[in-house]
Design a protein around this motif. Structure first.
Motif, PDB file in Angstrom:
ATOM      1  N   LEU A  35      42.778-108.151  48.423  1.00 28.56           N
ATOM      2  CA  LEU A  35      43.159-109.565  48.455  1.00 28.56           C
ATOM      3  C   LEU A  35      43.236-110.145  47.049  1.00 28.56           C
ATOM      4  O   LEU A  35      42.983-111.327  46.839  1.00 28.56           O
ATOM      5  CB  LEU A  35      42.167-110.357  49.325  1.00 28.56           C
ATOM      6  N   TRP A  50      41.296-116.829  58.049  1.00 25.46           N
ATOM      7  CA  TRP A  50      42.349-115.827  58.037  1.00 25.46           C
ATOM      8  C   TRP A  50      43.092-115.969  56.719  1.00 25.46           C
ATOM      9  O   TRP A  50      43.259-117.083  56.210  1.00 25.46           O
ATOM     10  CB  TRP A  50      43.285-116.000  59.228  1.00 25.46           C
ATOM     11  N   TYR A  62      44.362-111.034  57.401  1.00 28.40           N
ATOM     12  CA  TYR A  62      42.988-110.548  57.290  1.00 28.40           C
ATOM     13  C   TYR A  62      42.010-111.626  57.738  1.00 28.40           C
ATOM     14  O   TYR A  62      42.127-112.785  57.325  1.00 28.40           O
ATOM     15  CB  TYR A  62      42.662-110.180  55.840  1.00 28.40           C
ATOM     16  N   LYS A  63      41.031-111.228  58.536  1.00 29.84           N
ATOM     17  CA  LYS A  63      39.936-112.134  58.869  1.00 29.84           C
ATOM     18  C   LYS A  63      38.815-111.907  57.864  1.00 29.84           C
ATOM     19  O   LYS A  63      38.425-110.765  57.594  1.00 29.84           O
ATOM     20  CB  LYS A  63      39.428-111.883  60.286  1.00 29.84           C
ATOM     21  N   VAL A  64      38.303-112.998  57.294  1.00 36.44           N
ATOM     22  CA  VAL A  64      37.323-112.921  56.211  1.00 36.44           C
ATOM     23  C   VAL A  64      36.155-113.838  56.545  1.00 36.44           C
ATOM     24  O   VAL A  64      36.344-114.984  56.975  1.00 36.44           O
ATOM     25  CB  VAL A  64      37.966-113.356  54.871  1.00 36.44           C
ATOM     26  N   LYS A  69      33.991-111.175  52.822  1.00 36.33           N
ATOM     27  CA  LYS A  69      34.165-109.808  53.293  1.00 36.33           C
ATOM     28  C   LYS A  69      35.171-109.765  54.444  1.00 36.33           C
ATOM     29  O   LYS A  69      35.125-110.607  55.348  1.00 36.33           O
ATOM     30  CB  LYS A  69      32.832-109.225  53.770  1.00 36.33           C
ATOM     31  N   ILE A  70      36.067-108.782  54.416  1.00 31.18           N
ATOM     32  CA  ILE A  70      37.041-108.613  55.492  1.00 31.18           C
ATOM     33  C   ILE A  70      36.350-108.044  56.724  1.00 31.18           C
ATOM     34  O   ILE A  70      35.620-107.052  56.645  1.00 31.18           O
ATOM     35  CB  ILE A  70      38.185-107.677  55.049  1.00 31.18           C
ATOM     36  N   LYS A  73      41.652-106.969  60.652  1.00 37.12           N
ATOM     37  CA  LYS A  73      42.993-106.989  60.060  1.00 37.12           C
ATOM     38  C   LYS A  73      44.037-106.754  61.147  1.00 37.12           C
ATOM     39  O   LYS A  73      43.817-105.968  62.062  1.00 37.12           O
ATOM     40  CB  LYS A  73      43.121-105.907  58.990  1.00 37.12           C
TER      41      LYS A  73
END
Length: 286
Positions: A35, A50, A62-64, A69-70, A73
């Motif tokens: 990212l 997201w 990506y969900k963070v 932290k991811i 996805k």
């Protein structure tokens, strides 16, 4: 010998005491290398975000979490990341990807992708529908340098419309941004000009790179590299007619993304630039 040891100890302690400076932003965490060119964020649940990257990167969302932290996805099926520049959401949790980056003001394929609520999707791929649009004020591709007004990196959803704020690239630089609205439904649309604003006239900091609206709909924020422009008490579509407060966060990095976590807290992400950036921050708007 003892004096030398004491001196070395003092130097080490001083170095340990010097923490990175983030101005008025609260540092939450370092985003992963994938990212590095984060360009848009949005929160659906007030606890996670997201995120997307811009031109030349993967066609993924990506969900963070709030430690940067991811956690999940999705690959967006059958579309290309021409230049994804921002994320928005509607009241049902559908996401909108703004593929409208237009650095040279020469694109004729500007679009926005509609994704179903990713919190309800399974697997690792997600479908998308397409909104195509054009700016009626642009008649040349590219226009002359004094009219380079049709790049965009910022938008938000309100009452079945998407509001786009353009990024100024004029020569000489004027700092003016246009505000357009587009129906938030698939199809081909003509963007409607509803307002304009001049943030400031320093190109390094004054171009609009992100936007969002608070969950209660009462505050719109625009982002620059170190500045937030917060609008309240706006009476209509044209939020620029409301009360403006310019906020200097005292941290100068390539800040590309902003979203509301709740009605008074925003999150900000910046891109990697040499040794700076690729961080997630929070900021309390009083």
């Amino acid at each position: 010998m003892n004096k030398i040891c004491i001196l070395l100890l003092l130097i080490v302690l001083q170095g340990c005491a010097q923490k990175p400076y983030y101005g008025d932003l609260t540092y939450l965490g370092k985003l992963p290398p994938k990212l590095s060119e984060i360009s848009g964020i949005v929160s659906l649940d007030g606890e996670t975000i997201w995120a997307i990257e811009d031109n030349g990167n993967k066609d993924d969302i990506y969900k963070v979490n709030l430690k940067a932290k991811i956690t999940k996805k999705f690959d967006v099926k059958d579309i290309k990341n021409n230049d994804w520049e921002d994320l928005a959401k509607d009241n049902l949790g559908n996401l909108y990807i703004g593929d409208f980056g237009n650095n040279f003001n020469d694109r004729k394929n500007l679009c926005i992708y509609i994704l179903p609520n990713p919190e309800k999707e399974k697997g690792n791929k997600i479908e998308a529908e397409k909104i195509s649009f054009h700016y009626p004020e642009q008649t040349k591709f590219p226009p002359k340098k004094s009219k380079l007004m049709f790049d965009c990196e910022a938008f938000f959803y309100k009452n079945d419309f998407l509001y786009l704020i353009t990024k100024n690239r004029t020569r000489p630089y004027t700092g003016k941004a246009f505000v357009y609205k587009i129906p938030a439904k698939k199809g081909s649309h003509t963007a409607e000009l509803v307002g304009e604003i001049t943030t400031c006239i320093d190109q390094q900091f004054c171009s609009v790179t992100g936007a969002d609206i608070s969950p209660d709909g009462k505050t719109v924020v625009l982002l620059g590299s170190g500045f937030i422009w917060a609008f309240t008490d706006f009476p209509s579509d044209d939020f620029t007619k409301g009360t403006l407060r310019t906020i200097d966060v005292f941290h100068r990095t390539q800040q590309e993304s902003i979203c509301f976590l709740d009605n008074t807290t925003v999150l900000i992400a910046d891109e990697q630039s040499k040794t700076k950036g690729r961080n997630l921050y929070s900021y309390k708007i009083n």
